[in-house]
Design an enzyme around this catalytic site. Sequence first.
Site, PDB file in Angstrom:
ATOM      1  N   SER A  68       0.839  -1.200   0.000  1.00 57.58           N
ATOM      2  CA  SER A  68       0.000   0.000   0.000  1.00 57.58           C
ATOM      3  C   SER A  68       0.871   1.246   0.000  1.00 57.58           C
ATOM      4  O   SER A  68       2.066   1.188   0.320  1.00 57.58           O
ATOM      5  CB  SER A  68      -0.885  -0.004   1.251  1.00 57.58           C
ATOM      6  OG  SER A  68      -1.650   1.177   1.328  1.00 57.58           O
ATOM      7  N   TYR A 117      -1.478  -1.040  10.342  1.00 60.42           N
ATOM      8  CA  TYR A 117      -1.669  -1.398   8.927  1.00 60.42           C
ATOM      9  C   TYR A 117      -0.482  -0.899   8.102  1.00 60.42           C
ATOM     10  O   TYR A 117       0.119  -1.643   7.330  1.00 60.42           O
ATOM     11  CB  TYR A 117      -2.975  -0.776   8.416  1.00 60.42           C
ATOM     12  CG  TYR A 117      -3.233  -1.002   6.943  1.00 60.42           C
ATOM     13  CD1 TYR A 117      -3.757  -2.215   6.485  1.00 60.42           C
ATOM     14  CD2 TYR A 117      -2.961  -0.010   5.997  1.00 60.42           C
ATOM     15  CE1 TYR A 117      -4.003  -2.426   5.138  1.00 60.42           C
ATOM     16  CE2 TYR A 117      -3.193  -0.218   4.648  1.00 60.42           C
ATOM     17  CZ  TYR A 117      -3.730  -1.424   4.232  1.00 60.42           C
ATOM     18  OH  TYR A 117      -3.962  -1.640   2.876  1.00 60.42           O
TER      19      TYR A 117
HETATM   20  N1  LIG Z   1      -8.903  -1.617  -0.792  1.00 60.45           N
HETATM   21  C1  LIG Z   1      -7.955  -0.728  -1.025  1.00 60.45           C
HETATM   22  O1  LIG Z   1      -8.215   0.410  -1.392  1.00 60.45           O
HETATM   23  C2  LIG Z   1      -6.505  -1.115  -0.883  1.00 60.45           C
HETATM   24  C3  LIG Z   1      -5.523  -0.120  -1.032  1.00 60.45           C
HETATM   25  C4  LIG Z   1      -4.188  -0.467  -0.907  1.00 60.45           C
HETATM   26  C5  LIG Z   1      -3.849  -1.793  -0.659  1.00 60.45           C
HETATM   27  N2  LIG Z   1      -4.810  -2.734  -0.514  1.00 60.45           N
HETATM   28  C6  LIG Z   1      -4.403  -4.116  -0.246  1.00 60.45           C
HETATM   29  O2  LIG Z   1      -5.044  -4.990  -1.151  1.00 60.45           O
HETATM   30  C7  LIG Z   1      -5.193  -6.283  -0.558  1.00 60.45           C
HETATM   31  C8  LIG Z   1      -6.625  -6.776  -0.750  1.00 60.45           C
HETATM   32  O3  LIG Z   1      -7.486  -5.876  -0.078  1.00 60.45           O
HETATM   33  P1  LIG Z   1      -9.044  -5.732  -0.415  1.00 60.45           P
HETATM   34  O4  LIG Z   1      -9.338  -4.286  -0.344  1.00 60.45           O
HETATM   35  O5  LIG Z   1      -9.382  -6.514  -1.636  1.00 60.45           O
HETATM   36  O6  LIG Z   1      -9.645  -6.409   0.902  1.00 60.45           O
HETATM   37  P2  LIG Z   1     -10.962  -7.278   1.182  1.00 60.45           P
HETATM   38  O7  LIG Z   1     -11.999  -7.078   0.136  1.00 60.45           O
HETATM   39  O8  LIG Z   1     -11.305  -6.998   2.600  1.00 60.45           O
HETATM   40  O9  LIG Z   1     -10.421  -8.769   1.023  1.00 60.45           O
HETATM   41  C9  LIG Z   1      -9.453  -9.278   1.876  1.00 60.45           C
HETATM   42  C10 LIG Z   1      -9.154 -10.720   1.514  1.00 60.45           C
HETATM   43  O10 LIG Z   1      -8.170 -11.216   2.459  1.00 60.45           O
HETATM   44  C11 LIG Z   1      -8.689 -12.381   3.084  1.00 60.45           C
HETATM   45  N3  LIG Z   1      -8.289 -12.431   4.485  1.00 60.45           N
HETATM   46  C12 LIG Z   1      -8.453 -11.475   5.428  1.00 60.45           C
HETATM   47  N4  LIG Z   1      -8.010 -11.912   6.627  1.00 60.45           N
HETATM   48  C13 LIG Z   1      -7.548 -13.172   6.434  1.00 60.45           C
HETATM   49  C14 LIG Z   1      -6.984 -14.149   7.286  1.00 60.45           C
HETATM   50  N5  LIG Z   1      -6.811 -13.945   8.595  1.00 60.45           N
HETATM   51  N6  LIG Z   1      -6.640 -15.345   6.746  1.00 60.45           N
HETATM   52  C15 LIG Z   1      -6.821 -15.587   5.444  1.00 60.45           C
HETATM   53  N7  LIG Z   1      -7.356 -14.698   4.577  1.00 60.45           N
HETATM   54  C16 LIG Z   1      -7.720 -13.501   5.068  1.00 60.45           C
HETATM   55  C17 LIG Z   1     -10.206 -12.306   2.945  1.00 60.45           C
HETATM   56  O11 LIG Z   1     -10.741 -13.592   2.873  1.00 60.45           O
HETATM   57  P3  LIG Z   1     -11.741 -14.264   3.975  1.00 60.45           P
HETATM   58  O12 LIG Z   1     -12.614 -13.199   4.509  1.00 60.45           O
HETATM   59  O13 LIG Z   1     -12.400 -15.347   3.205  1.00 60.45           O
HETATM   60  O14 LIG Z   1     -10.798 -14.813   4.972  1.00 60.45           O
HETATM   61  C18 LIG Z   1     -10.367 -11.623   1.592  1.00 60.45           C
HETATM   62  O15 LIG Z   1     -10.329 -12.569   0.552  1.00 60.45           O
HETATM   63  C19 LIG Z   1      -4.780  -6.120   0.910  1.00 60.45           C
HETATM   64  O16 LIG Z   1      -3.466  -6.605   1.088  1.00 60.45           O
HETATM   65  C20 LIG Z   1      -4.831  -4.619   1.119  1.00 60.45           C
HETATM   66  O17 LIG Z   1      -3.961  -4.179   2.147  1.00 60.45           O
HETATM   67  C21 LIG Z   1      -6.132  -2.423  -0.610  1.00 60.45           C
END
Ligand SMILES: NC(=O)c1ccc[n+]([C@@H]2O[C@H](COP(=O)([O-])OP(=O)(O)OC[C@H]3O[C@@H](n4cnc5c(N)ncnc54)[C@H](OP(=O)(O)O)[C@@H]3O)[C@@H](O)[C@H]2O)c1
Length: 275
Positions: free
Chosen positions: A144, A167
């Site tokens: 990020s 985070y």
């Molecule tokens: N959203 C943004 O704007 C943004 C910006 C910068 C970076 N990111 C990064 O992008 C990545 C994906 O984020 P997202 O926004 O797509 O998040 P999201 O929609 O909340 O999805 C998170 C994913 O991670 C899995 N997960 C969470 N905790 C877990 C655990 N303890 N064990 C195994 N799996 C776990 C969840 O699966 P389950 O619930 O099935 O476990 C889900 O598939 C992250 O690394 C985040 O930091 C996101």
Amino acid sequence: MKMDGKTVLVTGSTDGVGRYVAARLAAAGAKVLIHGRDKARAETLAAEIKREGRGEAVFYQADLSSLAATRQLAEAVIAGNQRLDIFISNAGIGSRTLGAERRTSADGHELRFAVNYLSGFLLAYLLLPLLKASAPSRIVNVASLGQHPVDFDDVMITRGYSGSRAYAQSKLAQIMFTIDLAAELEGSGVTVNSLHPATYMNTTMVREGGITPISTVEQGGEAILHLAVGDDVAGKSGLFFNGMQQAQANPQAYDAAARRRLRALSLELTGLAAA
Ligand SMILES: NC(=O)c1ccc[n+]([C@@H]2O[C@H](COP(=O)([O-])OP(=O)(O)OC[C@H]3O[C@@H](n4cnc5c(N)ncnc54)[C@H](OP(=O)(O)O)[C@@H]3O)[C@@H](O)[C@H]2O)c1
């Protein structure tokens, strides 16, 4: 994008940007190893991939807040697959997931550090033999722009805790690890890069943080796919990207002494130091 014959692991692909990336890779013909904790959401994605009739999906259920479960995931991936062409370390929790208070993992480590960074560190090392045997292969660490320097006197943030600091520390740790791993993998045919996919995509993590989304999962997903399969990044390693563009990370990422400390600590915490 032609992915026939390729195998890709996308952690955290039951939801959000990981789900988008997994579906796109399968639609291009890949065997996609989808991962998360939520079986029902994984089954929906697997059914969607099956309906598309191109690649294949296999679900691996593992809670990355436990190092033992992370090890079991790596063992299952190794046992069930002849090759691994791409490992996308994407699973993560946001700054406000599960509330504002400090939480710890099954191993007693600060939860964001454990789920967002340590599990990916451990998985990468355990999967390296398979990735090397499948070279040229790639690792993509989904980090990020939110980055906070690691305080080596209090890595588990027992003082002055905030979810956003935790985070951001975990995300910078991923970037620091990427730089070190790239150096270690030079000449192996395995590259590793990290990125900020997009700002405040419309995902569960962002919505549960009470933030109004300003990007789509498609935008972030395409940036991840760029590092995973893009021809222009073939052979490039150890870099940080902001979306599609190469970018600079927090200065601590370029502090070799800090990276050495983080690496030593991570090897110790994951039990790899003893191996
Ligand atoms: N959203 C943004 O704007 C943004 C910006 C910068 C970076 N990111 C990064 O992008 C990545 C994906 O984020 P997202 O926004 O797509 O998040 P999201 O929609 O909340 O999805 C998170 C994913 O991670 C899995 N997960 C969470 N905790 C877990 C655990 N303890 N064990 C195994 N799996 C776990 C969840 O699966 P389950 O619930 O099935 O476990 C889900 O598939 C992250 O690394 C985040 O930091 C996101």
